[in-house]
Write a protein that holds these residues in place. Structure first.
Motif, PDB file in Angstrom:
ATOM      1  N   ARG A 156      36.233  31.516  41.176  1.00 47.83           N
ATOM      2  CA  ARG A 156      36.411  32.149  39.864  1.00 47.83           C
ATOM      3  C   ARG A 156      35.039  32.594  39.354  1.00 47.83           C
ATOM      4  O   ARG A 156      34.144  31.771  39.188  1.00 47.83           O
ATOM      5  N   ALA A 170      31.963  43.286  40.762  1.00 45.27           N
ATOM      6  CA  ALA A 170      33.340  42.783  40.633  1.00 45.27           C
ATOM      7  C   ALA A 170      34.134  43.076  41.910  1.00 45.27           C
ATOM      8  O   ALA A 170      34.916  42.232  42.382  1.00 45.27           O
ATOM      9  N   ASP A 171      33.928  44.266  42.475  1.00 44.83           N
ATOM     10  CA  ASP A 171      34.609  44.599  43.734  1.00 44.83           C
ATOM     11  C   ASP A 171      34.174  43.653  44.857  1.00 44.83           C
ATOM     12  O   ASP A 171      34.993  43.238  45.689  1.00 44.83           O
ATOM     13  N   ARG A 174      35.888  40.304  44.551  1.00 47.15           N
ATOM     14  CA  ARG A 174      37.270  40.385  45.033  1.00 47.15           C
ATOM     15  C   ARG A 174      37.300  40.461  46.558  1.00 47.15           C
ATOM     16  O   ARG A 174      38.178  39.868  47.199  1.00 47.15           O
ATOM     17  N   THR A 175      36.356  41.196  47.140  1.00 46.21           N
ATOM     18  CA  THR A 175      36.290  41.270  48.601  1.00 46.21           C
ATOM     19  C   THR A 175      36.079  39.888  49.216  1.00 46.21           C
ATOM     20  O   THR A 175      36.613  39.579  50.297  1.00 46.21           O
ATOM     21  N   ALA A 179      38.433  35.438  42.305  1.00 42.60           N
ATOM     22  CA  ALA A 179      38.977  36.160  41.147  1.00 42.60           C
ATOM     23  C   ALA A 179      37.866  36.381  40.130  1.00 42.60           C
ATOM     24  O   ALA A 179      36.971  35.546  39.981  1.00 42.60           O
ATOM     25  N   VAL A 180      37.928  37.525  39.449  1.00 46.23           N
ATOM     26  CA  VAL A 180      36.985  37.790  38.362  1.00 46.23           C
ATOM     27  C   VAL A 180      37.651  37.346  37.062  1.00 46.23           C
ATOM     28  O   VAL A 180      38.644  37.939  36.622  1.00 46.23           O
ATOM     29  N   THR A 200      39.998  49.089  36.140  1.00 46.79           N
ATOM     30  CA  THR A 200      39.629  47.681  36.346  1.00 46.79           C
ATOM     31  C   THR A 200      40.364  46.773  35.372  1.00 46.79           C
ATOM     32  O   THR A 200      40.832  45.688  35.744  1.00 46.79           O
ATOM     33  N   ARG A 204      43.709  46.044  37.775  1.00 44.89           N
ATOM     34  CA  ARG A 204      43.184  44.840  38.422  1.00 44.89           C
ATOM     35  C   ARG A 204      43.210  43.628  37.492  1.00 44.89           C
ATOM     36  O   ARG A 204      42.876  42.524  37.914  1.00 44.89           O
ATOM     37  N   ILE A 206      41.272  42.686  34.994  1.00 41.36           N
ATOM     38  CA  ILE A 206      39.997  42.026  34.677  1.00 41.36           C
ATOM     39  C   ILE A 206      39.626  42.365  33.238  1.00 41.36           C
ATOM     40  O   ILE A 206      39.347  43.528  32.921  1.00 41.36           O
TER      41      ILE A 206
END
Length: 407
Positions: A156, A170-171, A174-175, A179-180, A200, A204, A206
């Motif tokens: 997290r 942020a990407d 996730r990669t 989780a963001v 986003t 997504r 976020i």
């Protein structure tokens, strides 16, 4: 002490700017072009940016592919690229003490190109109090951990910042399978394309906490949360095991500072003229050390441009001092920051506040040299403004500073 080893041109930094300079110099026939980089691999920041956005419209590339392209071009041209080598300090006007796999060494050159790049300010430099737990990254550290070394970062994450590099972070989170929890910024809105911010937040899921500052890190051993404060005084703790501090780049100017080179107050990097020559004869500076956050393409263009000036110096061309070039508020910086008649490199500027339909005015001693309307309807603080160089022939080299203002 060992003798000084001589090369023709010594480039410090194997990112896009340094590699582009080395490639052009070697291709032009300069015999001994050597590039040093303290990292174990050349390529600079792009090598750990797995996303696209590099190359050209017709030949788009990811960061690692772009880095490989530049490394290959430099080496095929004949430049020597040495990694794991750190430039420690100056040993003379055009000589540097270094240390690397061969041990300590002093390298002298006929010209030196500083391409030392920029870095994000880490948590300590941002004066964020709290404990010193694991799980605290900058964007660069995060991308290297995930894309270069395949490390697990946590589950997290909170991303501090809301500009393009923050969304890239942020990407990356996730990669990595995490989780963001939230993105935070002390600004009233995100500094990225509205479509990206909306995607986003909505697709997504976020949340972006605007007007919010991270005030403390919590946790012993491993981060357990970050305390935040909204501008209206409300406070909260966001449970997380990872925090990424993004943006807030500063030029990596330590070598320039130790060498006593004149620094520009607006960029905090070396002051340079239109040929990217610093205040020390024979020392040039290119790329993000001049202006953090500009694109890799801008850095590479400057590297190639400076290489042309280095070639002229090696051929014995006379240097012209030029006059200061000053960006007046709300403009906050301009590069190059000295100008001589006939300079050709476009100028790179940033504004401190949003501008609507800005018109750039260039004057010297009250005399109008140039007026240029931007084709974009607005100019934003996180976006590059450029100024053409076609007016430089009208500069009086014996006159006062040239000023760039907004009307």
């Amino acid at each position: 002490m060992s003798a000084t080893r001589e090369v023709d041109v010594l480039v410090v930094g194997a990112g896009p700017a340094g590699l582009a300079a080395a490639a052009r110099l070697a291709a032009a026939g300069v015999g001994r072009v050597e590039v040093l980089d303290r990292e174990q691999e050349a390529g600079g920041v792009p090598r750990h940016c797995a996303h696209g956005g590099y190359g050209t419209l017709l030949h788009p590339l990811t960061g690692p592919a772009y880095a490989r392209l530049l490394i290959t071009a430099a080496e095929r041209a004949g430049a020597v690229v040495r990694t794991g080598v750190t430039a420690l300090d100056w040993a003379g006007p055009l000589a540097l003490h270094t240390v690397g796999p061969r041990g300590p060494e002093t390298i002298g050159a006929r010209a030196v190109v500083l391409a030392t790049g920029a870095r994000e300010r880490p948590r300590a430099a941002r004066l964020v109090p709290g404990t010193r737990p694991a799980g605290v990254y900058t964007t660069g550290e995060l991308q290297q951990a995930v894309h270069l070394y395949g490390q697990r970062i946590g589950s997290r994450a909170v991303v501090v910042g809301a500009e393009d590099v923050s969304y890239a972070a942020a990407d990356t989170v996730r990669t990595a399978g995490a989780a963001v929890v939230a993105m935070t910024t002390d600004l009233p809105r995100a500094r990225t394309a509205p479509a990206r911010a909306l995607d986003t937040r909505l697709r997504r899921g976020i949340p972006l906490l605007t007007g919010t500052t991270v005030t403390e890190l919590v946790g012993h051993g491993r981060l357990s949360g970050v305390r935040v404060r909204h501008h209206d005084g409300r406070t909260a703790t966001l449970p997380c095991d990872t925090v990424v501090f993004t943006g807030d780049f500063v030029p990596d100017h330590e070598l320039a500072r130790r060498g006593g080179l004149t620094l520009d107050a607006g960029t905090r990097g070396p002051a340079v003229d239109g040929s990217l020559h610093t205040s020390r004869p024979g020392v040039f500076a290119v790329g993000s050390v001049l202006h953090a956050v500009e694109s890799a393409a801008t850095a590479a263009r400057e590297g190639a441009h400076a290489a042309g000036a280095v070639l002229e110096r090696l051929a014995g061309a006379e240097r012209h001092e030029g006059v200061p070039l000053i960006a007046e508020p709300p403009l906050c910086r301009i590069v190059p920051n000295r100008v001589t008649p006939g300079d050709r490199l476009p100028y790179v500027l940033r504004t401190a506040t949003p501008l609507t339909r800005p018109v750039l005015r260039v004057t010297q001693n009250g005399r109008l040299l140039h007026r240029e309307r931007r084709w974009t309807p607005t100019a934003l603080p996180n976006r590059t403004l450029t100024l053409t160089a076609g007016w430089t022939g009208r500069v009086d080299p014996k006159g006062g500073p040239v000023r760039v203002t907004i009307s």
